[in-house]
Write an enzyme that holds these catalytic residues in place. Sequence first.
Site, PDB file in Angstrom:
ATOM      1  N   ARG A  36       0.604  -1.294  -0.034  1.00  0.00           N
ATOM      2  CA  ARG A  36       0.132  -0.059  -0.016  1.00  0.00           C
ATOM      3  C   ARG A  36       0.888   1.322  -0.100  1.00  0.00           C
ATOM      4  O   ARG A  36       0.613   2.182  -0.462  1.00  0.00           O
ATOM      5  CB  ARG A  36      -1.085  -0.118   1.078  1.00  0.00           C
ATOM      6  CG  ARG A  36      -2.225  -1.034   1.001  1.00  0.00           C
ATOM      7  CD  ARG A  36      -3.294  -0.353   1.870  1.00  0.00           C
ATOM      8  NE  ARG A  36      -2.811  -0.619   3.303  1.00  0.00           N
ATOM      9  CZ  ARG A  36      -3.056  -1.871   3.882  1.00  0.00           C
ATOM     10  NH1 ARG A  36      -3.748  -2.831   3.484  1.00  0.00           N
ATOM     11  NH2 ARG A  36      -2.604  -2.037   5.150  1.00  0.00           N
ATOM     12  N   ASP A  63      -2.748  -0.062  -4.092  1.00  0.00           N
ATOM     13  CA  ASP A  63      -3.703  -0.013  -3.161  1.00  0.00           C
ATOM     14  C   ASP A  63      -5.000  -0.320  -3.769  1.00  0.00           C
ATOM     15  O   ASP A  63      -5.284   0.208  -4.846  1.00  0.00           O
ATOM     16  CB  ASP A  63      -3.950   1.431  -2.626  1.00  0.00           C
ATOM     17  CG  ASP A  63      -4.750   1.562  -1.332  1.00  0.00           C
ATOM     18  OD1 ASP A  63      -5.774   0.782  -1.123  1.00  0.00           O
ATOM     19  OD2 ASP A  63      -4.605   2.352  -0.402  1.00  0.00           O
ATOM     20  N   ALA A  84      -4.100  -9.379  -2.058  1.00  0.00           N
ATOM     21  CA  ALA A  84      -4.429  -8.183  -1.226  1.00  0.00           C
ATOM     22  C   ALA A  84      -6.059  -8.160  -1.283  1.00  0.00           C
ATOM     23  O   ALA A  84      -6.833  -8.165  -1.955  1.00  0.00           O
ATOM     24  CB  ALA A  84      -4.121  -6.728  -1.986  1.00  0.00           C
ATOM     25  N   THR A  85      -6.639  -7.783   0.071  1.00  0.00           N
ATOM     26  CA  THR A  85      -7.969  -7.515   0.294  1.00  0.00           C
ATOM     27  C   THR A  85      -8.129  -6.420   1.151  1.00  0.00           C
ATOM     28  O   THR A  85      -7.474  -6.456   2.316  1.00  0.00           O
ATOM     29  CB  THR A  85      -8.767  -8.894   0.832  1.00  0.00           C
ATOM     30  OG1 THR A  85     -10.127  -8.650   0.654  1.00  0.00           O
ATOM     31  CG2 THR A  85      -8.181  -9.301   1.869  1.00  0.00           C
ATOM     32  N   LYS A 167     -15.544 -10.834  -0.027  1.00  0.00           N
ATOM     33  CA  LYS A 167     -14.883 -12.209  -0.798  1.00  0.00           C
ATOM     34  C   LYS A 167     -15.830 -12.928  -1.804  1.00  0.00           C
ATOM     35  O   LYS A 167     -15.484 -13.460  -2.667  1.00  0.00           O
ATOM     36  CB  LYS A 167     -14.209 -13.055   0.440  1.00  0.00           C
ATOM     37  CG  LYS A 167     -13.288 -12.468   1.337  1.00  0.00           C
ATOM     38  CD  LYS A 167     -11.960 -11.938   0.343  1.00  0.00           C
ATOM     39  CE  LYS A 167     -11.274 -13.209   0.027  1.00  0.00           C
ATOM     40  NZ  LYS A 167     -10.106 -12.696  -0.710  1.00  0.00           N
ATOM     41  N   GLY A 190      -9.172 -22.218   3.709  1.00  0.00           N
ATOM     42  CA  GLY A 190      -9.560 -22.174   5.008  1.00  0.00           C
ATOM     43  C   GLY A 190      -8.967 -21.219   5.797  1.00  0.00           C
ATOM     44  O   GLY A 190      -7.995 -20.473   5.506  1.00  0.00           O
ATOM     45  N   LEU A 191      -9.340 -21.546   7.266  1.00  0.00           N
ATOM     46  CA  LEU A 191      -8.467 -20.666   8.469  1.00  0.00           C
ATOM     47  C   LEU A 191      -7.069 -21.128   8.402  1.00  0.00           C
ATOM     48  O   LEU A 191      -6.700 -22.232   8.834  1.00  0.00           O
ATOM     49  CB  LEU A 191      -9.231 -21.057   9.752  1.00  0.00           C
ATOM     50  CG  LEU A 191      -9.028 -20.093  10.859  1.00  0.00           C
ATOM     51  CD1 LEU A 191      -9.243 -18.623  10.487  1.00  0.00           C
ATOM     52  CD2 LEU A 191      -9.565 -20.485  11.862  1.00  0.00           C
ATOM     53  N   VAL A 192      -6.175 -20.221   8.098  1.00  0.00           N
ATOM     54  CA  VAL A 192      -4.630 -20.770   7.942  1.00  0.00           C
ATOM     55  C   VAL A 192      -3.743 -20.385   9.265  1.00  0.00           C
ATOM     56  O   VAL A 192      -3.980 -19.309   9.926  1.00  0.00           O
ATOM     57  CB  VAL A 192      -4.035 -19.978   6.832  1.00  0.00           C
ATOM     58  CG1 VAL A 192      -2.737 -20.184   6.536  1.00  0.00           C
ATOM     59  CG2 VAL A 192      -4.810 -19.934   5.388  1.00  0.00           C
TER      60      VAL A 192
END
Length: 285
Positions: A36, A63, A84-85, A167, A190-192
Amino acid sequence: MNKSVKVCVTGGAGYIASFLIKHLLERGYTVHATLRSLNDDSKVGLLKGLDHAETRLKSFEGDIYNPTDFAAAIDGCEFVFHIATPMQHHKGSQYKDTGEAAVAGVKIIAESCIKSKSVKKLIYTASVMAASPLKGAASGYKDAMDETCWSPLDLPYEMYFDYINSKTLTEKVVLSYNGLGIDVVSLACGLVGGETIQPFLSSSITVLIEQVMNDATLYKGLRELEDLDSKVPIAHSQDVIEAHIFAMENSDMNGRFLVASALLKSAEIASLIHKHFPNINIPPE
């Protein structure tokens, strides 16, 4: 694959992105990383400290709220990893929320890939939060999570309402570009948890171990994910990185894929923690 090729990674200082850049450099790739701000010494320094960064890493400003910035980083690359999110909305911007910003960003990034004439494949880091197997309001879950699963956009969640919608909308848009001059792969992660090169715990890791931390707010987030997907899909950071590189190096791979090695109830996560670390007390509630 000829390892002299250039690849672009957006959100370069993030948990998954920074770890991916580390592995790409180690495997001989030249990396264009977006941040960014190039004035953020902590994030720039994190990437500059990687092996081979001096010779094969170039940093660019990019950005999501100014998505035209990404064209320079994409130019000349054969593969683009869009990681990027936006997590927080920039008030006063041209977008009404993070979802609108993320969708606008992915459109410009995909179109920049097509216009570049050099990009073969766009690999998008999606989330299982966009892949709920819910059948509908109060009607239970499908038998399996597959490519047809999309999270409803009207769920009454406190923690992740904006993130789920962002998402979900963004993944649908990026997949619409598949075959329009580029291949698109979407990896619903998944949850990383697991290894990191960051000097702090990512939000993903803190949610995964929040029962140890006894944090009621984070626990609410874990339960929201469990409610959304029936169980909590979990992935190790090393597997997530290998999945991204596998998607790049296999030319015939495109479409939507789930990246998770286990699906667990939050109570099962607590039991596993207690089994391996019996000295840690997790509140019964």
